[in-house]
Design an enzyme around this catalytic site. Sequence first.
Site, PDB file in Angstrom:
ATOM      1  N   GLU A   1      35.024  63.185  19.995  1.00  0.00           N
ATOM      2  CA  GLU A   1      36.162  63.989  19.548  1.00  0.00           C
ATOM      3  C   GLU A   1      37.506  63.516  20.093  1.00  0.00           C
ATOM      4  OE1 GLU A   1      34.752  68.097  19.762  1.00  0.00           O
ATOM      5  OE2 GLU A   1      36.491  68.662  18.560  1.00  0.00           O
TER       6      GLU A   1
ATOM      7  N   THR B   1      39.654  59.718  13.032  1.00  0.00           N
ATOM      8  CA  THR B   1      40.910  60.067  12.371  1.00  0.00           C
ATOM      9  C   THR B   1      41.792  58.834  12.257  1.00  0.00           C
ATOM     10  OG1 THR B   1      40.675  62.179  13.493  1.00  0.00           O
ATOM     11  CG2 THR B   1      42.720  61.792  12.316  1.00  0.00           C
TER      12      THR B   1
ATOM     13  N   ARG C   1      36.538  67.645  10.346  1.00  0.00           N
ATOM     14  CA  ARG C   1      35.846  67.145  11.536  1.00  0.00           C
ATOM     15  C   ARG C   1      34.380  66.862  11.217  1.00  0.00           C
ATOM     16  NH1 ARG C   1      34.831  64.779  15.759  1.00  0.00           N
ATOM     17  NH2 ARG C   1      33.066  65.511  16.994  1.00  0.00           N
TER      18      ARG C   1
END
Lengths: 466, 392
Positions: B57, B62, B199
């Site tokens: 994460e 991204t 996500r």
Amino acid sequence: MTGCDVIGGCPTDYVAISVAIISFILLLLRSTLPFLIHKIPRPKGSSFWLPTIQIMGSFNLLLSLVMSLNVVRFHRRHWWQSCYIWAVWVNGPLGIGLLLSCRLIQAAHLYSVFIKKRLFPVRSYVSLPLALLPWVAWAGFLHITLPLNNRCHMGTQWAVPYMCFPVLYTAALVCITRAIHHIEFKFHELKDLWRGILVTVFSIGAWVVLYVLHETHEETMWLQVTTRCVLLVVASFLVVAFFSVSFSQPLVSAISLNKKESFNLKTMGEALGIHDSGLFSQDDPTLDANPNEPLDKLLLNKRFRLSFMEFADSCLAGESVHFYNEVQQLDKIPVNDPVKRIYMVRHIIEKYITTGAPMEVNISHKTRQEILTSPDLAHPNLFRNAANELLQLISMNLAKDYWSSVFFLKFKEESAMRNVDHELQQVNSWKNSPRLSSVHCPNDPFYQDHIPRDPPSHNGHGSCLV
Amino acid sequence: MLDTVVQNMGLLCSRHKRGNQATTEENDKAAEIERRIEQETKAEKHIQKLLLLGAGESGKSTIFKQIKLLFQTGFDERELQSYTSVIHANVYQTIKILHDGAKELALSDAGSSKYDLSIDNKEIGEKLSEIGGRLDYPRLTEELVQDILKIWSDPAIQETYARGNELQVPDCADYFMENLQRLSEANYIPTKEDVLHARVRTTGVVEIQFSPVGENKKSGEVYRLYDVGGQRNERRKWIHLFDGVTAVIFCAAISEYDQTLFEDENKNRIMETKELFEWVLKQKCFEKTSFMLFLNKFDIFEKKVSNVPLNVCEWFKDYQPVSTGKQEVEHAYEFVKKKFEELYYQNVTCDHQDRVFKIYRTTALDQKLVKKTFKLVDETLRRRNLFEAGLL
């Protein structure tokens, strides 16, 4: 001139030493040969350490006997040659103590997993020192009170309590073995436990007799020499017969060392006899794979599952699919066969769930802890959450790329070819037997997922007529 | 890529065997094949390998999506559509985490009723939690949206959200809850921003090839970018990628200093990042590799620093706040940056003297910023190439 009975070096002593060396080499071969011949990777965690510590304990035992019984001729000049190190410390806690404690812990693991249906709550690196504590305490006590004479003999009044320890531990082993003897183990664990106990009891019996003789008749030369030799030989025999891999590596114990007749290391599913857990056979149904269908339905089909597994392996994400596959195999084991279930569950946990496992899967902390601390390993929904999480992961991550990959193209091609053959076959057999589906349905009531997906040419021969 | 070329060449060869008449033809073809293979091998050497590494994460995927948007053809409508199910899944998962979290907190905080849902919302909460635990999520209907909004505005849930750092609440929670109405429309197609916020844990390895200067390969560098999973079990797969790497882009989410790992709720995320960064720095294969450290999630960091002091994290325990507002944010950022720099230089030996190390402040969701940052990275790498070739 002191005779060889005092300082060592009699011919029988050399015979005894060679027996000891040969038996240790045999032990090493027994433990490492399956791994070398079949190129199995080294196991991790306690399934590696407990057997290794057993081998170390065996070595220590033999060495301590050699050094403390004056088998070899040497002068005790250095502190590390002192009697106390060998006869008390290396012999006790680091030798026979280690052997018996390791076996006790392995038996406790079996009891916990198969009777209480939970993973043994104490980690091995805590439980082993705990099990050794009595031995260490006794050795410490001996070291303080210093009862050994200059020939490393401790006298009967010390030897008898010293013998109590192995007897106690063996008694504990017997108790645990009796508690689990009704379980139908699949990999000779019970046999190995009984063998270990028998061998230990025999050795302890022989030991007691010989030790007492050795200590009490310090002057009779031939007695000293013979008892010494026989003690070492008995210890060598104990060390080889005591060892077994079936507790920590059940699959390894199932393969034979003969390369020709063993099938390249079976999977746990195959070893347990779960139907349809190997590579596909001719009878597996084909599938018209449609990207819009939910992935879990598609994955029920074995050919699709294997094709998807290949794809996932190629992007280094294979462990989720392998896990899903083995959970499917687990689901095929009926609930009223808890022993098989527990084997499979234990195998899955060691391979996929524990931290640092060889094919560790990507699940959350909560899910992992739920599995590892579960009070009932035979519960049918043990892996439900993990399987769901991973299926989510697979369908959001890998599935998109699979449909546009080479593997899916290959799968479609193969399905198309097989459909053509299959249709030809069906057309021919239609002429022979109208009750098509009963001919093709297998009789195994547990073979749940073989509900044939009808190719469009058939009309509703969907259910199995059993 | 090279082996598909070789395979195709092989097919070409096998299809064109026509006896003696074709011998000269064959020879020509063989020569052509040899030439193409040589070209490809040369081209391969010019491909620069970039790795996106970092803990779970931290923003690697991204950045990966941003690079796809910036330098490749971007997302077409079909691909955007495919993210709808992911976004809906995120919504359901967030609500489930908050609802179950509220129950947990209510248990541990037995005295207060802060985390108890109001009576009418309890049933809705259970229903949504059950949906969140399913494998297939239903499409977001108007009714479900109303239920979700009711739960979201319940004070117990808001209190739980305030303690979201103790649970595994995804960072996109806020954004999706604000835009919930739009997400549930019948003909909803995710925007680029929605896709960037979505996500999904990455598993395995994904790669793309791109060139930062348009499609014309000759004028620009060709990069091959690899994205990996960041959780602990995924890291054993990284080793397969470590050969011949031009640059490592290490993503560290600096806003996570009060959160714990997804795969181990007893470990602080920044501590894990610190250890991971050290491990990566010590790898033998990275002796000559450039390191670009992306201190990511600056937007969340900005907002958090004023509410949660940096010293909750063990590594930052010697932090002293000096002022407030924007100045404080800058000061905190500089402190974190310095910590990482120190960490880097602690793990550098004389073999690593020539290694390039740069730190960038990023917010992976901001397209302009990522573009600018990547241009800087590209410049640095080009300069490095010239330096290695002896031209600088």
